[in-house]
Design a protein around this motif. Sequence first.
Motif, PDB file in Angstrom:
ATOM      1  N   MET A 132       0.838  -1.203   0.000  1.00 60.46           N
ATOM      2  CA  MET A 132       0.000   0.000   0.000  1.00 60.46           C
ATOM      3  C   MET A 132       0.874   1.254   0.000  1.00 60.46           C
ATOM      4  SD  MET A 132      -2.933  -0.821  -0.377  1.00 60.46           S
ATOM      5  CE  MET A 132      -4.480  -0.445   0.336  1.00 60.46           C
ATOM      6  N   LEU A 133       1.970   1.230   0.723  1.00 65.50           N
ATOM      7  CA  LEU A 133       2.886   2.353   0.763  1.00 65.50           C
ATOM      8  C   LEU A 133       3.513   2.567  -0.620  1.00 65.50           C
ATOM      9  CD1 LEU A 133       4.150   4.516   2.564  1.00 65.50           C
ATOM     10  CD2 LEU A 133       5.972   2.895   3.082  1.00 65.50           C
ATOM     11  N   MET A 134       3.889   1.494  -1.292  1.00 65.73           N
ATOM     12  CA  MET A 134       4.455   1.596  -2.635  1.00 65.73           C
ATOM     13  C   MET A 134       3.414   2.146  -3.622  1.00 65.73           C
ATOM     14  SD  MET A 134       7.511   0.942  -2.869  1.00 65.73           S
ATOM     15  CE  MET A 134       8.848   0.178  -2.036  1.00 65.73           C
ATOM     16  N   VAL A 135       2.176   1.692  -3.498  1.00 63.94           N
ATOM     17  CA  VAL A 135       1.105   2.197  -4.365  1.00 63.94           C
ATOM     18  C   VAL A 135       0.898   3.692  -4.111  1.00 63.94           C
ATOM     19  CG1 VAL A 135      -1.389   2.081  -4.805  1.00 63.94           C
ATOM     20  CG2 VAL A 135      -0.051  -0.015  -4.665  1.00 63.94           C
ATOM     21  N   LEU A 136       0.907   4.102  -2.862  1.00 66.28           N
ATOM     22  CA  LEU A 136       0.739   5.508  -2.502  1.00 66.28           C
ATOM     23  C   LEU A 136       1.904   6.346  -3.044  1.00 66.28           C
ATOM     24  CD1 LEU A 136      -0.950   7.589  -0.949  1.00 66.28           C
ATOM     25  CD2 LEU A 136       0.430   7.070   1.056  1.00 66.28           C
TER      26      LEU A 136
END
Length: 167
Positions: free
Chosen positions: A9-13
């Motif tokens: 999720m952090l990478m997507v953000l």
Amino acid sequence: KNYRNLYTMLMVLITMFVLFVATWLARILANRISTPITAILEAADEVRKGNLQHRVTVRAEDEIALLVTGFNQMTEALESSGLELDRRRRFTEAILESIPTGVISVASDGAIQRVNQALSKIFPAEVATRATRLEDLFSRDDTTEIKYLMKRARRTGVAFRQLELRT
């Protein structure tokens, strides 16, 4: 598994943020280029229509600024050249009208561009003003002779001959 989801999720953000910033920067850079070019195209259209006073007033940088400056200098030079040509044309017309001899200004294809008032003493006034080609004023033989003189003048720089007109 929770850490993996959190990192995903952090990478997507982070990816979304980078895409947003990249898109925003691309749009700003595109506007910095396209706005001056659009202004130059609109100014070129105005110049094509004959409005030589039109100038590009868009703020630009780098090579685009050089292009804008060059365009404005070009239109300024065209405007001053046009004014000079107009002044010379008026001067030439004034001289032509003051000459007591009939004068015909002829293009290379035989089209009459201008005649002076004294020509109406040689030809009837309505014929002299309505004439658009040499054939409208002169006989076929005289027209042939005049065109021959024009060709010779283009080749040698000077040609003259006295013609007798029968009216």
